[in-house]
Enzyme design. Structure first.
Site, PDB file in Angstrom:
ATOM      1  N   ASP A  66       0.912  -1.292   0.007  1.00  0.00           N
ATOM      2  CA  ASP A  66       0.080  -0.063  -0.095  1.00  0.00           C
ATOM      3  C   ASP A  66       0.962   1.264  -0.032  1.00  0.00           C
ATOM      4  O   ASP A  66       1.687   1.372  -0.761  1.00  0.00           O
ATOM      5  CB  ASP A  66      -0.902   0.007   1.202  1.00  0.00           C
ATOM      6  CG  ASP A  66      -1.980   0.979   1.558  1.00  0.00           C
ATOM      7  OD1 ASP A  66      -3.068   1.046   0.687  1.00  0.00           O
ATOM      8  OD2 ASP A  66      -1.488   2.064   2.094  1.00  0.00           O
ATOM      9  N   ASP A  71      -9.588  -6.312  -4.652  1.00  0.00           N
ATOM     10  CA  ASP A  71      -8.769  -5.210  -3.747  1.00  0.00           C
ATOM     11  C   ASP A  71      -9.492  -3.804  -4.409  1.00  0.00           C
ATOM     12  O   ASP A  71      -9.182  -3.505  -5.606  1.00  0.00           O
ATOM     13  CB  ASP A  71      -7.255  -5.138  -4.258  1.00  0.00           C
ATOM     14  CG  ASP A  71      -6.524  -4.187  -3.658  1.00  0.00           C
ATOM     15  OD1 ASP A  71      -7.093  -3.154  -2.974  1.00  0.00           O
ATOM     16  OD2 ASP A  71      -5.285  -4.558  -3.447  1.00  0.00           O
ATOM     17  N   HIS A  80      -7.345  -6.609  -0.236  1.00  0.00           N
ATOM     18  CA  HIS A  80      -6.031  -5.523  -0.288  1.00  0.00           C
ATOM     19  C   HIS A  80      -5.172  -5.907   0.723  1.00  0.00           C
ATOM     20  O   HIS A  80      -3.923  -5.554   0.662  1.00  0.00           O
ATOM     21  CB  HIS A  80      -6.627  -4.286   0.313  1.00  0.00           C
ATOM     22  CG  HIS A  80      -5.675  -3.008   0.044  1.00  0.00           C
ATOM     23  ND1 HIS A  80      -4.930  -2.741  -1.066  1.00  0.00           N
ATOM     24  CD2 HIS A  80      -5.078  -2.296   0.996  1.00  0.00           C
ATOM     25  CE1 HIS A  80      -3.945  -1.875  -0.779  1.00  0.00           C
ATOM     26  NE2 HIS A  80      -4.072  -1.429   0.565  1.00  0.00           N
TER      27      HIS A  80
END
Length: 273
Positions: free
Chosen positions: A91, A219, A247
């Protein structure tokens, strides 16, 4: 014990992983990955960035990317001169690890981006997310709550999450106990580092071998289309696909993620003789 022999053949470069969490997360999110990699004989470190995890710093007071990634930079400062690691980021951790790659290119043998912000030079993470489709942007706007520690007339200082939407947005394939862990452990994301443009060079950042792990199906935080955009504009050496993951593959597909990380660690170096 054959695997130990195999790792020795690879040389010291591939024995140590450093894991960098994404926005709102902390070192705690890697607990399954740490356990699985250690079983394979790796040394694993997971870093809490400033204002994340157990860091006592107030997220609202973070004013730069350098300040946010300071614990990661400190980690690299403590390594022995000849020691190298495989750096892994998830991320927003992708932008953070890119910052470290620019500063410590000789200490990183490989960099692995997991559904992560793999920015081009002079791009910010916010620039990247603004490229999203309208439909996904709507959910993203709902889940993120802006915090204004300096008053509403000033820019936001941090971004928090609507806890009721966490499962849908981040953890739609993750076990309930991991969603519970995240809902009590996640902290706001500092806003300044998200809008700061990253500066990386071909000489430093560009010298490190990069690998991308795509989270394929569910995601919503960093959709496949956005991952593809990053991969196309800043191509890594190799792209791996992680099927059936949300995710947070360290929760939803820990074994598959571990297999890919071990595989990447064993890709031989391309040193010219």
């Amino acid at each position: 014990m054959e695997w130990k022999q195999e790792l020795k053949v690879e040389g010291a470069e591939t024995k140590r992983f450093v894991l960098v969490h994404g926005g709102g997360f902390g070192a705690w999110c890697w607990y399954k990955t740490i356990t699985l990699l250690e079983k394979h004989g790796f040394q694993v470190d997971a870093v809490d960035l400033t204002g994340s995890g157990v860091s006592s710093f107030d997220t609202n007071n973070i004013t730069s990317l350098a300040q946010y990634v300071k614990p990661l930079l400190h980690f690299f400062d403590t390594l022995k001169p000849t020691e190298k690691v495989i750096l892994v980021g998830h991320d927003f951790g992708g932008a953070c690890m890119s910052y470290a790659m620019e500063m410590f290119p000789s200490k990183i043998s490989k960099a692995v981006f997991i559904s992560a912000a793999m920015l081009a030079n002079a791009q910010s993470t916010l620039d990247l997310f603004n490229q999203q489709s309208e439909s996904n942007y709507d959910l993203m706007e709902q889940v993120h709550l802006f915090l204004y520690a300096n008053g509403k007339k000033s820019p936001p200082t941090a971004v928090d999450f609507d806890r009721s939407l966490l499962k849908e947005f981040f953890f739609n394939q993750s076990p309930p106990k991991d969603i519970a862990l995240a809902s009590v452990s996640m902290r706001p994301i500092p806003f300044a580092p998200v809008v700061e443009k990253l500066h990386v060079s071909e000489k430093n950042y560009g010298s490190i071998r990069r690998f991308y792990i795509k989270t394929m199906e569910d995601d919503y935080a960093v959709p496949v289309s956005l991952q593809d955009t990053m991969i196309k504009s800043n191509p890594p050496e190799q792209v791996f696909q992680l099927k059936g993951s949300d995710h947070a593959p360290f929760f939803s597909r820990p074994q598959s993620l571990n297999r890919i990380l071990v595989e990447i660690s064993q890709i031989p170096s391309k040193k010219s003789s």
